[in-house]
Enzyme design. Structure first.
Site, PDB file in Angstrom:
ATOM      1  N   HIS A 109      57.015  35.324  50.250  1.00 40.60           N
ATOM      2  CA  HIS A 109      56.970  34.902  51.647  1.00 40.60           C
ATOM      3  C   HIS A 109      58.312  34.321  52.045  1.00 40.60           C
ATOM      4  O   HIS A 109      58.984  33.693  51.244  1.00 40.60           O
ATOM      5  CB  HIS A 109      55.829  33.915  51.898  1.00 40.60           C
ATOM      6  CG  HIS A 109      56.004  32.576  51.271  1.00 40.60           C
ATOM      7  ND1 HIS A 109      56.640  31.536  51.901  1.00 40.60           N
ATOM      8  CD2 HIS A 109      55.639  32.087  50.062  1.00 40.60           C
ATOM      9  CE1 HIS A 109      56.640  30.474  51.125  1.00 40.60           C
ATOM     10  NE2 HIS A 109      56.040  30.773  49.998  1.00 40.60           N
ATOM     11  N   ASP A 118      61.332  28.111  47.556  1.00 36.31           N
ATOM     12  CA  ASP A 118      59.991  28.390  48.075  1.00 36.31           C
ATOM     13  C   ASP A 118      60.119  29.010  49.459  1.00 36.31           C
ATOM     14  O   ASP A 118      60.074  28.302  50.449  1.00 36.31           O
ATOM     15  CB  ASP A 118      59.185  27.104  48.120  1.00 36.31           C
ATOM     16  CG  ASP A 118      57.737  27.340  48.509  1.00 36.31           C
ATOM     17  OD1 ASP A 118      57.313  28.494  48.473  1.00 36.31           O
ATOM     18  OD2 ASP A 118      57.047  26.379  48.865  1.00 36.31           O
ATOM     19  N   GLU A 173      52.972  31.883  54.828  1.00 34.34           N
ATOM     20  CA  GLU A 173      52.240  31.438  53.643  1.00 34.34           C
ATOM     21  C   GLU A 173      52.059  29.932  53.690  1.00 34.34           C
ATOM     22  O   GLU A 173      51.019  29.411  53.328  1.00 34.34           O
ATOM     23  CB  GLU A 173      52.986  31.843  52.374  1.00 34.34           C
ATOM     24  CG  GLU A 173      52.199  31.641  51.094  1.00 34.34           C
ATOM     25  CD  GLU A 173      52.385  30.268  50.465  1.00 34.34           C
ATOM     26  OE1 GLU A 173      51.668  29.963  49.505  1.00 34.34           O
ATOM     27  OE2 GLU A 173      53.238  29.474  50.927  1.00 34.34           O
TER      28      GLU A 173
END
Ligand SMILES: *[C@@H]1O[C@H](CO)[C@@H](O)[C@H](O)[C@H]1NC(C)=O
Ligand SMILES: *[C@@H]1O[C@H](CO)[C@@H](O)[C@H](O)[C@H]1NC(C)=O
Length: 854
Positions: free
Chosen positions: A162, A174, A208
């Protein structure tokens, strides 16, 4: 007493001989295993370098990493990418599409074709994560890229990453790095000289962090979804480091086999999978969506190191080592290629059944075998141990009986010593917590090992020393060795009985020390000493590795586990458990040693010194050191609350800075820097208002109960929330149906609280059945991408024949969250943020909370 004298003398004589062994053993465990890990690293590194020299695609692979870094820098250069922001929906999407297009053009002549589809799904679902909540999304973004052999493919593999991020974080690890790696894996796969057997869908998903929305949109609505047979999900729970296999399955052992077979740098353990699936780690990944809504098995990979800075402003590309990217790329490329070539993908239902026991040995190679085989191995190991112990118990005359009795008592003593040790260490942890020094180890992890480790080791040695002095037998050392065997075996039987694959880690503890034991007791010491050490070394080193992973994951989590769970108690318990495990085969050395006085004095001194240092407040939990930041996580929302009466008039209107601490220390360390944030402005949960009367972004009010609310001027966002009751009808089946329309920013939360005597009987979300949380309230998480229409929803409410109190039947609250753009900050917010100390990471935004009653 004559006999006793004789025994003492015999022990003294044998002690010398055995002390040699114990010294070597203790040296080995204390130093040897620490040496072993770097040693293995050096060996595996050199092997890799040598191999790469002879692998012809070396140059190409270097290129891959270099390009990955370029993608990573590009994606993160736009800053935070929350859903609905131009950064996420336009800039990042355009960059990814341009890269995919350039790959397509460069490889048009190859054996594979690429098709790209940008999907903007709208949908809704309920999951039982975080106590249970519901999600509604509108026009979030998915970029799906299908790579298939020229003739087309019937079966597809899915690779998922993502590109969105949480607000206020650059989201490099992330999860931008995974998308960067996926781009290059795509390039490498499409250019393979041998055509793939199956197709691969690369899904770059754009929502996400809003709790798994885009993946739901893809798997439930996209036309390619029905052809997908398995997936690989790339996530992050930390920044950089190795990517570990979090979970696999459900079932489908062939997926683990593919990883075992193909991964270049394996890092996986079924223990991790079982810990994660037990739910003690408060996070979730797209894995759940594919498993629950797509019924597809898969592999969940995540970076876990340095979780301290995950979801903070420190998650920047420069903190991700090139080596990490190379590792991840090598692994994902190899596993994807293997799966896309696998016959098993085509007919995965054939190979569906059974679980796998899998683990890596120091990251060098993987061991994997079916759980059924594991069960047989476990039972055989347990049986061998029981045979060994049984033989001793059935010695002729009264010897056997006495041995059995002694074994029973000693086992009781060992178990008792665990409980006493755990209890004493917990008392120390509580003391530290009460002194207000909890989390002193957050920035100095080894200090916690010194304090709680010395306490637990010292206590254990102390109890056994007492036992030794009270109960003086000839063969106590041997006896306690057998006790360890017995206890490990019981643990093994228990875990196996429960069907847990983690039992594998016990087999070694239960069996390997036993192998050389028979020889050990039969003389010719030096050879057997080596065997004995080897027998113990393997389980020990593997165990230390597992323990390291546990601390690597759990220590950072304690910095965001809320204000209610005392982190020192958790950490102290983990350290004590680790000590008990590692200590089990060293126990009998206490009974061999002449005196433990010096060891106890040493440990006592360390403990006292540590306790004094901790109580003086020498160790500060947080740090802004750019090389190893340990930020304190805080949420600051500048919010305006408007509460309406049943007749629609305004009952109360206030504004303030609403502050949440995500760890146990609350605002204690912040107050000296920002004196207004002190306990006079602590606010409590308003039980009569939905979600405590505050604009929770996630349903975590049960974890974060300490909140501060500092009065501030009203917020006036440029695009304010518009909330309208469209209709109110009584249905034929005796319920009241309320329909609404909402216009607002990209992120909103809806909270429903039926009053006593009323019940939600249906709604327009998820599968139509209202999903309530732990406390019987309803949380609906909303987000939209660009150009989304107004949000329409309805629910039906059923009232008992006798209506409830005067306030109507339900309270409906809606919160808006301004995560980006000009509405995100206000002058007050900026002013107070500047005054926060450097070691704090206040994630901040503007929000509103509107309450209506019907
Ligand atoms: C694909 O391979 C060919 C020949 O090996 C090479 O010339 C070309 O640059 C490669 N394409 C990409 C996108 O790497
Ligand atoms: C505590 O906070 C209140 C309100 O912000 C402020 O008026 C007061 O001065 C603060 N107390 C101290 C000791 O700083």
């Amino acid at each position: 007493s004559n006999l006793r004298q004789k025994c003492k003398w015999r022990i003294a004589r044998t002690q010398w001989k055995q002390m040699e062994h114990s010294f070597v053993t203790i040296w080995f465990f204390s130093r040897g295993s620490f040496i072993l890990i770097p040693y293995y690293k050096i060996v595996s590194f050199s092997v890799r370098v040598v191999l790469q020299r002879f692998v012809k695609d070396l140059f190409y692979r270097r290129l891959l990493v270099w390009l990955c870094r370029e993608h990573l820098d590009h994606i993160t250069s736009v800053g935070p990418r929350p859903v609905g922001s131009r950064e996420n929906e336009v800039q990042t999407v355009n960059y990814l599409l341009a890269q995919i297009e350039s790959i397509r053009e460069a490889t048009a002549a190859g054996h594979h074709s690429i098709s790209v589809d940008v999907q903007r799904p709208t949908g809704s679902f309920s999951i039982d994560f975080l106590g249970g909540f519901t999600s509604y999304y509108d026009k979030v973004t998915n970029i799906a890229v299908k790579l298939e052999p020229q003739g087309g493919a019937k079966h597809l593999m899915l690779a998922n990453c993502h590109f969105d991020s949480v607000a206020n974080s650059p989201g490099a690890s992330d999860d931008a790095v995974s998308c960067a790696v996926m781009l290059e894996v795509l390039r490498a796969l499409v250019n393979l000289s041998t055509p793939l057997l199956h197709g691969v869908v690369f899904l770059f998903n754009g929502a996400e962090e809003n709790v798994l929305q885009a993946s739901h949109g893809f798997i439930t609505q996209h036309p390619w979804a029905s052809q997908i047979r398995a997936f690989i999900n790339l996530e992050a729970a930390g920044v950089g480091g190795k990517e570990v296999v979090f979970q696999t399955g459900p079932e489908n052992p062939w997926l683990v086999q593919a990883y075992v077979h193909a991964a270049k740098h394996p890092f996986a353990s079924v223990v991790g999978q079982e810990v994660f699936q037990s739910g003690v780690i408060p996070s979730d990944t797209d894995f759940r969506i594919y498993r629950d809504f797509g019924n597809i098995p898969g592999i969940d990979l995540a970076f876990i190191e340095n979780g301290f800075i995950y979801h903070t402003k420190y998650d920047t590309p420069d903190r991700i080592l090139t080596d990490s990217i190379q590792r991840a790329g090598d692994n994902i490329f190899a596993v994807l290629r293997h799966l896309a070539m696998s016959e098993k993908l085509a007919d995965s239902s054939e190979y569906r059944h059974g679980n796998m026991v899998f683990f890596d040995l120091l990251g060098v190679f993987m061991v994997a075998y079916p759980a059924r085989v594991g069960t047989i191995i476990n039972y055989m190991a347990a049986m061998a141990t029981f045979l060994y112990l049984g033989k001793k118990c059935s010695l002729p005359s009264s010897g056997g009986g006495r041995y059995a009795r002694e074994l029973f008592c000693a086992t009781g003593l060992a178990v008792l010593s665990w409980f006493v040790t755990l209890l004493s260490v917990l008392i120390v942890a509580l003391l530290v917590t009460l002194m207000g020094k909890s989390m002193f180890w957050y920035n100095h992890f080894y200090m916690s090992v010194c304090l709680y480790g010395s306490a637990s080791v010292g206590k254990m040695i102390f109890i056994h020393t007492l036992a030794k002095n009270l109960y003086y037998g000839v063969s106590l050392a041997d006896l306690f060795f057998d006790v360890s065997l017995l206890l490990w075996c019981c643990a093994l039987l228990y875990l196996t009985q429960r069907g847990l694959c983690s039992a594998y880690s016990d087999v070694a503890n239960c069996q390997l020390p036993l192998l050389p034991l028979q020889c050990f007791s039969s003389g010719s010491s030096s050879k057997y000493c080596i065997l004995y050490l080897l027998g113990l070394a393997l389980p020990y080193v593997h165990f230390m590795f597992l323990i390291w992973v546990v601390f690597e994951i759990f220590t950072p989590i304690l910095g965001r586990s809320g204000t209610e769970i005392p982190p020192d108690v958790v950490l102290a318990s983990l350290i004590t458990l680790g000590t008990i495990f590692l200590f089990s085969y060293l126990l009998h050395f206490i009974y061999l040693a002449k005196s433990t006085k010096w060891i106890l004095t040493g440990l006592g001194t360390i403990f006292m010194v540590m306790l004094i240092l901790v109580s003086c407040g020498l160790f500060f939990p947080y740090s802004a050191d750019p090389t190893a930041p340990r930020p304190k996580r805080i949420f600051v929302q500048h919010t305006t609350r408007i509460l309406h009466r049943l007749d629609g008039t305004v009952e109360k209107r206030d504004s303030g800075l609403w502050i949440n601490s995500f760890d146990y220390t609350g605002m204690r360390f912040v107050t000296p820097h920002v004196p207004e944030i002190n306990d006079t402005v602590r606010t409590k949960c308003h039980e009569d208002l939905p979600f405590c009367g505050f604009p929770w972004f996630l349903p975590v009010k049960f974890l974060v109960k300490k909140n501060w609310y500092l009065p501030a001027p009203e917020v006036t966002p440029k695009s304010p929330l518009e909330f309208k009751l469209l209709s109110r009808d009584n249905t034929e089946w005796g319920t009241t149906k309320l329909s609404f329309e909402v216009k607002g920013p990209s992120h909103m939360s809806l909270y429903l609280m039926p009053h006593s005597g009323a019940r939600l009987s249906g709604w327009s979300f998820g599968n139509g059945t209202p999903q309530f949380d732990l406390e019987g309230e309803y949380f609906i998480f909303y987000s939209h991408g660009l150009d989304a229409p107004a949000w329409n929803f309805w629910f039906e409410i059923q009232v008992n024949p006798y209506p409830s109190g005067p306030e109507g039947m339900i309270s409906v609250a809606i919160a808006s969250h301004y995560f980006f753009g000009e509405d995100q900050k206000t002058p007050e917010l900026n002013r107070i943020l500047k005054r926060f100390p450097a070691w704090a990471f206040p994630s901040s935004w503007v929000s509103t909370y509107h309450l209506y009653r019907y």
